[in-house]
Design an enzyme around this catalytic site. Structure first.
Site, PDB file in Angstrom:
ATOM      1  N   HIS A  19       0.823  -1.200   0.000  1.00  0.00           N
ATOM      2  CA  HIS A  19       0.000   0.000   0.000  1.00  0.00           C
ATOM      3  C   HIS A  19       0.866   1.263   0.000  1.00  0.00           C
ATOM      4  CE1 HIS A  19      -3.845   2.000   0.851  1.00  0.00           C
ATOM      5  NE2 HIS A  19      -3.097   2.892   1.473  1.00  0.00           N
TER       6      HIS A  19
ATOM      7  N   HIS B  79     -10.390   2.595  -1.011  1.00  0.00           N
ATOM      8  CA  HIS B  79     -10.564   2.141   0.366  1.00  0.00           C
ATOM      9  C   HIS B  79     -11.413   0.878   0.339  1.00  0.00           C
ATOM     10  CE1 HIS B  79     -10.427   3.786   4.697  1.00  0.00           C
ATOM     11  NE2 HIS B  79      -9.215   3.576   4.254  1.00  0.00           N
TER      12      HIS B  79
END
Lengths: 261, 960
Positions: free
Chosen positions: B228, B295
Site C-alpha cells: 500500500h 478504500h
C-alpha cells in the site's frame, strides 16, 4: 449613506460561510466571517454590524439534532447580545443549518431568543435522507424585509433535516395568521404539491419562517448558491441569462440597512 | 459517579423516519412478520447532577420539544402491543463516538462537566420473530460486528471502557537466529505481510547492528514496506510474455506511465508523482491538485465507516500537498456486486451488495457533505465478481497557491500533531489492505477499520488554512497509511527525527508504543514548525478548539528515534527504513484469449433492447445516489452531475468555478469499463482514457490541458497471469497519454483484491482501471451540456462506428462477451477531441454527448429525454466501417471517440467546415414530438419509442 456591515457566524462544521460572505459582498455589504468563540470572548463585537447571518453547514456535526448543539451554545452564551441586536432593529438571516439554529434557539418563529424553542421544530425529511435539489419558493408575506412580495424564486435545497413541523394545528394556524410563514415550496406554476415539489414533507409546504417584525428570516433553501447565472441547474439551455434569484434576499437586506440606518 | 440513562423517542403522532427505513430493510431481508419498528436514541451520561438537572438535559438538549419524548432510565417493551423484541446497538469500546463528544460539550455549556458520555441506538421490533431472525436483523442490518456490539432484550448495556494506563514494556522480537520458515511464520503471526526476502533483509540489518529488533521497529518497517505504501509491484522489474513474445521492464511504472509524463514534459505540470497529489497549473496565481485513492478492504468489512474514512482520507491528501491546498471537489466511483443477489448466494464473511452499496453511499454522503466539499463526479459499475471485494474509489481536488506547491522541513523544526486523537482504530490498515481477504477477515481485522469524525477534520482544515496563510509552518503531512509512522517518517526522511511517543494525545489510555506509532486513527495532520512560531500557531488552533501537541523534533542525523518517557524504544536508519525494501522482480504473462463473436439473430425492431440496456444497473440513472451528495456547496457548480430541462439528465462531466471572481473553470470526469478487460486490458485502458477525455471535451474542457490519474485495482499480482493484464494496461496508459498529450499526474494501486471463501474457492475482481481526468475551461459561460436543446436543431455524429461490440452492454443483455473489443484509433481520437473542443469554444455547439455504454441508441435516448424533446435520426448519415453493416451493430456498438453534437441550422456551415477531414455525418434532428425515432438506411423505423417511457425505464432501476 451608512456603510453596511455584515457578519457571517462560523462554528465547528459550518461550511457555507465563504459563499455567503461572497453573496453579501456582491450585494454591497462589507462582510466578515467570524468564529463564535470570538464573540463569546467579546460580546460587544456584534455591535458594529447591522446584519448577522447564520450560514449553512453541519454545526457540530448536527449531533443530537440539526443545529441543536450550536443553538444550545447560543442560548447559554449569546442570548443577550443577540437579543440586543434584534431589539436595535438590525437584521438576522438563517440559511439551512442557520435556520435550524434559529428555530432551535426559539428566535424563530416569533423572536423569542430569551426562552427556549417550544412549539415549532425542524426534523428529518420524510424521505429519510439528505437531498440536493432545486425548488420553487412562493413568498407568503409582504412584511418580511428580505423578500420581494409576490416574486416566486428558484433556489437549491441541500439538507437531511428540513421538515418544518408544529406541535399542533393551533400553532400552525397562529404561524399563518400572524404572517410568520415566509416561503412555501411550490411548483413552477406556483401550486403546492407532494414530493418532490415539497422536498421534505414540510407541514403546509413551509420552506421559511419570519418573525413579527419581518427583520428575521430563516429558510432551508440556499440563496447564496444562486448569485450568478451559471449556478442555475440548466442555464445552458435558457435563451436569456437567468436572474440570480438568491441575490434578491441579500440585496433587500442591504437596501433596508441603507434606508433605515 | 452516577450514570444517567436517557432514551429519546419520536412522539407517536410524528413519523419515525429511521424506524420506517429499518422496517423496509427488514422486509428486503425476506422477514415479513415484523409489523413496525420504533427507533430511539440512547444517551449514557456519567456526571454528578441531580434529577432536576437530568430533566433539563433531556428537555433542553436531548429531546426535541415538538416531535420527541424522553424517558430517563430504561424503558421496557411497550405494553399491550404485539410481541416486541428490543435490540440495542452500542459502539465497541475505543470506537470514536462524535455525538458523545458533542453532548459532552453541550452539557458543559449548560454548566456541568460530565465525566463520560456514550451513545447507542435502540430498536423495538413489533411482531412475532424467531431467535435466528432476531440475530439476522441485529447482525446483518442494524449493527456491524467490527465496530459495534448488540444487546438483545432488556439486558444491561456494555460496561464503560475505563482502560488501564499503559506501562511500558520493551518487547524484542528475536529474528537474528531464525531459519527461513520461522521468518515466514513470524511475518504471518504478527500480520506483517512481508515476504521471505524482505524478512531476510530485515534480519541481515539487525545482524549487522548486533541486536534484536523491538516490536515497534518491526511494525514500522512493515508499514513502510507494505504494498500500500511503496507500490512494490508496480515498481518491480518485470519479465513479460505477450503471446509468447518476451518484453522486459526495469521498473514497470517508470517505463510506462511515468515515462509518458516525462517525455511530454508539460510546463503546466508543477508537481507530479512526488507529493500526495499531482499538481497542475490553474491560472497565473493558482494550481489545482488531484488525488484518487481506494478504500476497498475497509469498505468490504464496514461499508459506512470504510467509505467515510476513504473520502476523509483522500481529502487530507490535497490538504497535505505542498504547503496545503483547500479542497474544492470530491469524486467517487464504486464497483459492487449486483444488488438483486439472493441472500443465500452470498459467501460467508461477505455483506450483501445492496447493504454494501447503501452503506458506502451513506458514508461518502455523510463525510463529504459535512466537510462542505461538493461531490461532483462519479460512476458505479456492477459485476458479481465485486461481491466480496467491492471497490471504493474516492477522489479529491484542491486549490493551492502556485508559490506554495512545495514544503521544506528543516532540522530543528518541531513535530506537531494536530487534529484528532490517536486510538486503537485502524491498526494495520496499510498491511491489511495489501493482503487478500478471507471469510475470517471480519473478525481478525476488525481493528483495521477506522471511524471518522468529519467535524474534527473540518475544524482542522479551517485552522490549517489560517496557519498556512500566516506562514507559520514549514511542512505538512497527513496521517494516512501507517499513521504517524508514515507521516513523520516521510517528512523526516532526508533529515532524521526524534519522537516522544508518550506525548501523542490519545483517545483513551492503554495504547502500547507500536499502537501509538502505527494507528491509522483519522483526522490527524503532522506539521514541521519552527520553535519561534509555535506560540502563534498554537493560538490559531486553540482559538477554534483544535488540539495540537508537540511530539518531537526533526534532527539531522538521518535516524528515526522513538522514545517513551525518555527510554528509547526504537532506532532505525532512515535510508534502510525508506529505501531498504528489496526490489521485486516479477513475471507476467498475457495470452490473448480465444474468443468468438456471438451470432445474435437480427430483428426489425430494437425498442426492447434499448429499454433493457437503459434499465440495466450500469446504465440506469444514478440520481438516487447523486442527490444524496451536496454537489453545490461552495457555490462553484457550473455543470452539475444532473442536467436538462428537469435537472435529471446524466451530465458527461462536472464543471466547477473554483474562484468566485474568475470565469475560468475546471472540468472533472472519469472513464472505466472492466468488461473490455475480459477481452484485452490494453484496449480497456485506452477506452477508459478516451472515455474520460470525451467526457471533458463534451462539457467544454480544453483538449490541450488534460491531466490524467490512474487507479489500478487488480487481483493477486504474484500470479503472472493476473499481473500480465496489469502490464498490458500500463502499456496502454503510456500509449494513450502520448497520443492525447495528456500526462498522468498521480496514481495509486490496490492489488490482491481476492477473496478466499470458506470452501477454498477464490473470487477475484475483474481487472479494473479507473481513469480520472481534469482539464481547464477557459470561459465557463461557454460550457455546454448533453440535453437536446431545441426542436429543428441538427444532430451530427463525429467519429466512426465500427463492428466493436465485444464487452458491450448489448452483448451483456444477450449474455455474451464477444471478441471485437473497441480499439482506440490513436491517431484520429486526439484530432476529434481537439476539433470538438474548438467547436464548443467557438460557440458552434449547443449540446454534446459522448457515445459510451449502450452506444448510439442509448446516447440519443439520453439526449432526448434529458431535453424533454424528440429526436428523429437516420442511420444513413452514420460514418461507419465496412464491416459494420448490421443495424444492431450501428445502434449499440461502443466504438470509442464518438460524439453526438447538436448544432443550430445557421451554424451548420461553420461547424461542417471545422470538422472537414474527420469522420462525421448528420444523423438527424431534434423534434418537438416527444418520440425517439431511429430509421435504417432504407427508411424502416428500428427504434420508435416515447421519450418518457424510455426515461422511466432508465430511472426506475434505482428508484429506491
Amino acid at each position: 449613506m451608512v456603510e453596511v456591515k455584515a457578519i457571517v457566524l462560523r462554528a465547528a462544521g459550518i461550511n457555507c460561510d465563504m459563499e455567503t460572505e461572497y453573496a453579501l459582498e456582491l450585494a454591497g455589504a462589507k462582510t466578515q466571517r467570524m468564529h463564535i468563540n470570538r464573540i463569546i470572548e467579546d460580546k460587544t463585537l456584534l455591535e458594529e454590524f447591522q446584519i448577522i447571518v447564520f450560514p449553512g453547514g453541519f454545526s457540530y456535526g448536527d449531533d443530537v439534532a440539526a443545529g441543536k448543539i450550536l443553538a444550545n451554545q447560543i442560548i447559554h452564551h449569546l442570548s443577550e447580545p443577540i437579543q440586543k441586536f434584534i431589539d436595535d432593529g438590525k437584521l438576522v438571516l438563517g440559511i439551512c443549518n442557520g435556520f435550524q439554529v434559529l428555530v432551535k434557539t426559539g428566535i424563530l418563529p416569533g423572536n423569542n431568543s430569551t426562552k427556549h424553542q417550544e412549539e415549532t421544530t425542524i426534523t428529518y425529511n420524510d424521505s429519510g435522507k439528505f437531498e440536493d435539489r432545486w425548488v420553487y419558493l412562493a413568498p407568503q408575506t409582504n412584511k418580511c424585509i428580505f423578500i420581494e412580495p409576490g416574486r416566486q424564486i428558484y433556489l437549491p435545497i441541500a439538507h437531511g433535516e428540513g421538515k418544518v413541523v408544529t406541535k399542533d394545528s393551533a400553532t400552525l394556524d397562529k404561524l399563518k395568521s400572524e404572517g410568520l410563514v415566509a416561503f412555501k415550496y411550490v411548483d413552477k406554476n406556483g401550486q403546492e404539491g407532494d414530493y418532490p415539489i415539497n422536498p421534505n414533507g414540510s407541514t403546509d409546504s413551509i420552506a421559511g419562517l419570519t418573525d413579527t417584525t419581518g427583520r428575521i428570516l430563516g429558510l432551508m433553501p440556499h440563496p447564496e448558491r444562486f448569485v450568478r447565472p451559471t449556478q442555475h441547474p440548466h442555464w445552458s439551455r435558457l435563451k436569456e441569462k437567468p436572474a440570480s434569484d438568491g441575490m434578491t434576499i441579500f440585496n433587500n437586506a442591504v437596501k433596508y440597512i441603507q434606508e433605515n440606518f | 459517579m452516577r450514570q444517567w440513562r436517557f432514551e429519546v423517542f419520536n412522539r407517536s403522532d410524528f413519523s419515525d423516519v429511521h424506524g420506517k427505513s429499518v422496517l423496509e430493510d427488514i422486509k428486503e431481508l425476506g422477514i415479513s412478520s415484523v409489523q413496525a419498528v420504533q427507533s430511539a436514541k440512547v444517551f449514557l451520561i456519567e456526571a454528578d447532577f441531580d434529577k432536576n438537572f437530568a430533566e433539563r438535559v433531556a428537555q433542553e438538549l436531548l429531546a426535541d420539544p415538538v416531535c420527541e419524548e424522553y424517558y430517563i432510565g430504561r424503558s421496557g417493551a411497550p405494553a399491550g402491543l404485539a410481541k416486541a423484541t428490543l435490540i440495542e446497538v452500542h459502539l465497541k469500546s475505543g470506537v470514536t463516538d462524535p455525538v458523545a463528544d458533542s453532548v459532552m460539550a453541550a452539557v458543559a455549556d449548560m454548566g456541568v462537566k460530565a465525566d463520560n458520555v456514550r451513545t447507542a441506538r435502540k430498536y423495538v421490533l413489533l411482531g412475532e420473530i424467531t431467535q435466528s431472525q432476531t440475530d439476522t436483523i441485529a447482525k446483518k442490518l442494524l449493527s456491524n460486528d467490527c465496530i459495534e456490539d448488540c444487546v438483545i432484550g432488556n439486558e444491561a448495556e456494555p460496561p464503560s471502557p475505563h482502560l488501564k494506563p499503559y506501562e511500558l514494556q520493551l518487547i524484542h522480537w528475536p529474528i537474528r537466529e531464525l531459519e527461513d520458515d520461522e521468518l515466514t511464520a513470524l511475518s504471518k503471526e504478527k500480520d506483517l505481510f512481508l515476504n521471505l526476502v524482505e524478512m531476510q533483509t530485515i534480519q541481515k540489518y539487525f545482524q549487522e547492528l548486533g541486536r534484536e529488533p523491538t516490536d515497534v521497529e518491526l511494525e514500522a518497517i512493515a508499514q513502510t514496506w507494505s504494498e500500500h505504501c511503496v507500490h512494490k509491484t508496480l515498481k518491480s522489474s518485470v519479465d513479460m510474455s505477450i503471446d509468447g513474445k518476451q518484453v522486459h521492464f526495469d521498473n514497470l511504472l517508470k517505463d510506462t506511465i511515468f515515462k509518458a509524463t516525462k517525455q511530454l514534459d508539460k510546463d503546466w505540470c508543477i508537481s507530479v508523482f512526488v507529493d500526495n497529489a499531482g499538481v497542475v497549473e490553474f491560472d497565473a496565481d493558482s494550481a489545482v491538485c488531484f488525488k484518487v485513492e481506494t478504500h476497498n478492504h475497509p469498505s468490504a468489512l464496514d461499508p459506512y465507516g470504510g467509505s467515510a474514512t476513504g473520502i476523509g482520507g483522500v481529502i487530507r491528501d490535497p490538504m497535505a500537498t505542498g504547503m496545503g491546498a483547500r479542497p474544492i471537489a470530491n469524486t467517487d466511483i464504486f464497483c459492487f456486486g449486483e444488488p438483486d443477489k439472493k441472500l443465500e448466494d452470498i459467501p460467508k464473511g461477505v455483506l450483501h451488495p445492496r447493504r454494501v452499496m447503501k452503506g458506502v453511499v451513506a458514508g461518502v454522503r455523510d463525510y463529504g457533505n459535512r466537510m462542505g466539499i461538493p461531490t461532483v463526479n462519479g460512476a458505479i459499475f456492477f459485476d458479481d465478481r465485486y461481491l466480496a471485494n467491492p471497490l471504493v474509489y474516492c477522489g479529491n481536488i484542491g486549490l493551492i497557491d502556485k508559490n506554495k506547491c512545495f514544503d521544506n522541513p528543516q532540522a530543528g523544526n518541531l513535530v506537531v500533531v494536530v487534529g484528532g486523537r490517536t486510538g486503537r482504530d485502524g491498526i494495520h490498515g496499510a498491511t491489511f489492505s495489501s493482503g487478500e481477504m478471507t471469510h475470517e477477515h471480519e473478525t481478525i481485522f476488525s481493528h483495521a477499520v477506522q471511524i471518522g469524525n468529519p467535524i474534527t477534520e473540518k475544524k482542522t482544515l479551517d485552522v490549517l488554512l489560517q496557519a498556512n496563510k500566516a506562514g507559520l509552518y514549514e511542512a505538512i503531512a497527513d496521517c494516512g497509511a501507517g499513521g504517524l509512522s508514515g507521516a513523520v517518517g516521510e517528512m523526516g526522511k532526508e533529515l532524521g527525527v526524534e519522537v516522544n511517543l508518550e506525548k501523542v494525545p490519545l483517545k483513551y489510555a492503554g495504547l502500547s508504543c507500536p499502537e501509538i506509532w502505527i494507528s491509522e486513527a483519522q483526522e490527524r495532520m503532522v506539521l514541521a514548525v519552527k520553535p519561534e512560531n509555535l506560540e502563534a500557531i498554537t493560538k490559531i488552533f486553540d482559538d477554534e478548539n483544535v488540539e495540537s501537541t508537540v511530539i518531537g523534533k526533526f534532527t539531522n542525523d538521518k535516524k528515526l528515534r522513538l522514545l517513551y518517557k525518555d527510554q528509547q524504544v526504537g532506532e532505525l536508519d532512515m535510508e534502510f527504513w525508506h529505501e531498504g525494501v528489496p526490489k521485486y522482480s516479477r513475471k507476467a504473462v498475457w495470452k490473448s484469449p480465444q474468443l468468438t463473436e456471438p451470432s445474435i439473430p437480427e430483428k426489425d425492431n430494437y425498442n426492447d433492447e434499448l429499454v433493457r440496456i437503459l434499465s440495466s444497473y450500469n446504465v440506469a440513472s444514478k440520481e438516487w445516489v447523486i442527490r444524496q451528495y451536496d454537489h453545490e456547496v461552495q457555490g462553484g457548480s457550473v455543470v452539475k452531475p444532473l442536467t436538462g430541462v428537469n435537472n435529471d439528465g446524466p451530465s458527461d462531466a462536472a464543471v466547477i468555478q473554483p474562484k468566485f471572481n474568475s470565469d475560468k473553470g475546471l472540468a472533472i470526469s472519469c472513464g472505466m469499463n472492466p468488461l473490455y478487460g475480459d477481452i484485452d486490458p490494453y484496449w480497456m485502458a485506452l477506452a477508459g482514457i478516451d472515455e474520460a477525455i470525451r467526457n471533458l471535451i463534451c462539457v467544454g474542457g480544453r483538449a490541450d490541458r488534460i491531466a490524467l490519474l490512474d487507479n489500478f485495482c487488480w487481483g493477486n499480482c504474484t500470479k503472472p497471469e493476473t499481473f500480465g493484464p496489469l502490464v498490458r494496461a500500463a502499456q496502454a496508459c503510456y500509449d494513450g497519454a502520448m497520443a492525447f498529450e495528456a500526462p498522468f499526474i498521480s496514481g495509486k494501486d490496490s492489488l490482491n483484491n481476492e477473496f478466499a471463501c470458506e470452501d477454498g474457492t477464490r473470487i477475484s475482481i475483474p481487472s479494473t482501471l479507473l481513469i480520472s481526468a481534469i482539464s481547464i475551461v477557459d470561459d465557463i459561460n461557454k460550457c455546454v451540456t448533453m440535453d437536446a436543446k431545441r426542436a429543428s436543431n441538427l444532430l451530427f455524429i463525429v467519429g466512426e462506428t465500427k463492428n466493436e461490440l465485444g464487452g458491450s452492454h448489448y452483448y451483456k443483455i444477450n449474455d455474451q462477451v464477444g471478441a471485437n473489443v473497441p480499439k482506440l484509433d490513436l491517431e484520429t481520437a486526439p484530432k476529434i477531441a481537439k476539433k470538438i473542443s474548438a467547436a464548443i469554444a467557438e460557440g458552434l455547439v449547443v449540446s454534446c454527448h459522448d457515445c459510451s455504454e449502450g452506444g448510439l441508441a442509448v446516447a440519443l435516448a439520453e439526449m432526448a429525454f434529458a431535453g424533454g424533446l424528440g429526436i428523429e435520426a437516420d442511420l444513413r448519415g452514420l460514418p461507419k466501417s465496412k464491416d459494420c453493416s448490421r443495424v444492431d451493430m450501428q445502434l449499440f456498438s461502443e466504438s470509442n471517440s464518438r460524439y453526438i453534437v447538436e448544432v443550430e441550422p445557421e451554424k451548420y456551415d461553420a461547424f461542417a467546415k471545422l470538422m472537414l477531414n474527420l469522420p462525421f455525418g448528420q444523423i438527424g434532428k431534434v423534434t418537438e414530438e416527444k418520440i425517439l425515432l431511429i430509421k435504417t438506411e432504407d427508411g424502416k423505423a428500428v427504434i420508435k419509442a416515447d421519450i418518457y417511457s424510455l426515461k422511466q425505464a432508465w430511472q426506475k432501476t434505482f428508484d429506491w
